[in-house]
Design a protein around this motif. Sequence first.
Motif, mmCIF file in Angstrom:
data_model
loop_
_atom_site.group_PDB
_atom_site.id
_atom_site.type_symbol
_atom_site.label_atom_id
_atom_site.label_comp_id
_atom_site.label_asym_id
_atom_site.label_seq_id
_atom_site.Cartn_x
_atom_site.Cartn_y
_atom_site.Cartn_z
ATOM 1 N N MET A 175 85.041 0.047 -5.378
ATOM 2 C CA MET A 175 84.760 1.090 -6.337
ATOM 3 C C MET A 175 83.690 0.588 -7.298
ATOM 4 N N ALA A 176 83.098 1.513 -8.027
ATOM 5 C CA ALA A 176 81.968 1.135 -8.871
ATOM 6 C C ALA A 176 82.055 1.805 -10.236
ATOM 7 N N THR A 177 81.588 1.082 -11.242
ATOM 8 C CA THR A 177 81.495 1.653 -12.579
ATOM 9 C C THR A 177 80.268 2.557 -12.653
ATOM 10 N N LEU A 178 80.184 3.299 -13.726
ATOM 11 C CA LEU A 178 79.039 4.162 -13.958
ATOM 12 C C LEU A 178 77.740 3.356 -13.934
ATOM 13 N N ASP A 179 77.722 2.222 -14.636
ATOM 14 C CA ASP A 179 76.513 1.385 -14.688
ATOM 15 C C ASP A 179 76.154 0.821 -13.318
ATOM 16 N N GLN A 180 77.146 0.387 -12.552
ATOM 17 C CA GLN A 180 76.876 -0.152 -11.215
ATOM 18 C C GLN A 180 76.276 0.912 -10.304
ATOM 19 N N THR A 181 76.830 2.123 -10.352
ATOM 20 C CA THR A 181 76.293 3.206 -9.526
ATOM 21 C C THR A 181 74.899 3.598 -9.987
ATOM 22 N N MET A 182 74.665 3.636 -11.295
ATOM 23 C CA MET A 182 73.337 3.956 -11.819
ATOM 24 C C MET A 182 72.317 2.939 -11.315
ATOM 25 N N LEU A 183 72.646 1.657 -11.357
ATOM 26 C CA LEU A 183 71.724 0.622 -10.869
ATOM 27 C C LEU A 183 71.481 0.754 -9.373
ATOM 28 N N LYS A 184 72.532 1.045 -8.615
ATOM 29 C CA LYS A 184 72.375 1.222 -7.168
ATOM 30 C C LYS A 184 71.431 2.382 -6.862
ATOM 31 N N VAL A 185 71.613 3.501 -7.536
ATOM 32 C CA VAL A 185 70.762 4.670 -7.318
ATOM 33 C C VAL A 185 69.325 4.360 -7.721
ATOM 34 N N GLN A 186 69.136 3.714 -8.858
ATOM 35 C CA GLN A 186 67.781 3.345 -9.286
ATOM 36 C C GLN A 186 67.100 2.439 -8.267
ATOM 37 N N ARG A 187 67.841 1.468 -7.738
ATOM 38 C CA ARG A 187 67.267 0.559 -6.730
ATOM 39 C C ARG A 187 66.858 1.318 -5.475
ATOM 40 N N ILE A 188 67.677 2.254 -5.025
ATOM 41 C CA ILE A 188 67.342 3.046 -3.836
ATOM 42 C C ILE A 188 66.091 3.888 -4.087
ATOM 43 N N LEU A 189 66.057 4.552 -5.231
ATOM 44 C CA LEU A 189 64.945 5.466 -5.522
ATOM 45 C C LEU A 189 63.625 4.740 -5.704
ATOM 46 N N THR A 190 63.638 3.622 -6.397
ATOM 47 C CA THR A 190 62.388 2.933 -6.708
ATOM 48 C C THR A 190 62.027 1.865 -5.686
ATOM 49 N N GLY A 191 63.007 1.394 -4.928
ATOM 50 C CA GLY A 191 62.743 0.379 -3.906
ATOM 51 C C GLY A 191 62.360 1.018 -2.593
ATOM 52 N N PRO A 192 63.329 1.207 -1.695
ATOM 53 C CA PRO A 192 63.013 1.748 -0.371
ATOM 54 C C PRO A 192 62.324 3.104 -0.383
ATOM 55 N N MET A 193 62.688 3.971 -1.319
ATOM 56 C CA MET A 193 62.087 5.303 -1.345
ATOM 57 C C MET A 193 60.754 5.306 -2.089
ATOM 58 N N GLY A 194 60.519 4.316 -2.938
ATOM 59 C CA GLY A 194 59.236 4.176 -3.621
ATOM 60 C C GLY A 194 58.871 5.307 -4.560
ATOM 61 N N LEU A 195 59.850 5.923 -5.195
ATOM 62 C CA LEU A 195 59.589 7.059 -6.079
ATOM 63 C C LEU A 195 59.383 6.604 -7.522
ATOM 64 N N ASN A 196 58.595 7.350 -8.269
ATOM 65 C CA ASN A 196 58.470 7.152 -9.709
ATOM 66 C C ASN A 196 59.547 8.002 -10.372
ATOM 67 N N VAL A 197 60.357 7.372 -11.194
ATOM 68 C CA VAL A 197 61.476 8.070 -11.817
ATOM 69 C C VAL A 197 61.376 7.985 -13.328
ATOM 70 N N LEU A 198 62.011 8.928 -13.995
ATOM 71 C CA LEU A 198 62.120 8.935 -15.435
ATOM 72 C C LEU A 198 63.600 8.865 -15.773
ATOM 73 N N LEU A 199 64.009 7.818 -16.484
ATOM 74 C CA LEU A 199 65.406 7.656 -16.876
ATOM 75 C C LEU A 199 65.661 8.436 -18.156
ATOM 76 N N ASP A 200 66.769 9.180 -18.158
ATOM 77 C CA ASP A 200 67.135 10.004 -19.303
ATOM 78 C C ASP A 200 68.648 9.921 -19.466
ATOM 79 N N GLY A 201 69.129 8.846 -20.093
ATOM 80 C CA GLY A 201 70.566 8.626 -20.229
ATOM 81 C C GLY A 201 71.193 8.364 -18.873
ATOM 82 N N ASN A 202 72.185 9.161 -18.501
ATOM 83 C CA ASN A 202 72.823 9.007 -17.187
ATOM 84 C C ASN A 202 72.166 9.896 -16.135
ATOM 85 N N ARG A 203 70.961 10.355 -16.438
ATOM 86 C CA ARG A 203 70.219 11.259 -15.567
ATOM 87 C C ARG A 203 68.893 10.611 -15.173
ATOM 88 N N ILE A 204 68.502 10.825 -13.938
ATOM 89 C CA ILE A 204 67.214 10.353 -13.434
ATOM 90 C C ILE A 204 66.430 11.585 -12.998
#
Length: 150
Positions: free
Chosen positions: A1-30
């Motif tokens: 299981m994962a905490t909110l912060d762990q899941t947020m980091l996992k999603v950020q890594r997927i989006l900016t790493g393998p997917m190569g997207l530019n993201v804007l962080l806005d609290g718990n929203r990307i």
Amino acid sequence: MATLDQTMLKVQRILTGPMGLNVLLDGNRIRISFNDASTQLQVRIAEWGTDDQGEPRTVVVVSAPILREVVPTPELFEWVAREGGSRWFGHVEVHDFEEGTVHLVFSHTLLGDYLDQPELETAMWGILQVADHWDDELQQRFGGKRFTDA
């Protein structure tokens, strides 16, 4: 299981790493914008209670605005009820806005604890594609403004 912060980091890594997207962080929203789409993607991470061992659980909500400032009518709500959940991924939500208008949002929820890149990527492109198509179609039918409209 994962905490909110762990899941947020996992999603950020997927989006900016393998997917190569530019993201804007806005609290718990990307937020993710695309030059060739009339909408944007929003990925929100939220807590979803605990499992039977007391470990935290999370969900990842992928959404895209379809239309804003739409005057609600019986025909609009009938379309949402009959067609708004007709895709493999996602469903249409109606959110109250200012007096007399609503926003239409297309969204899909994933379990954050087991999320992997193919699942997130498939859901994101599915949501983006449908919302980008429906905003044009539904604007002609029900009015309102697309995400990119002034």
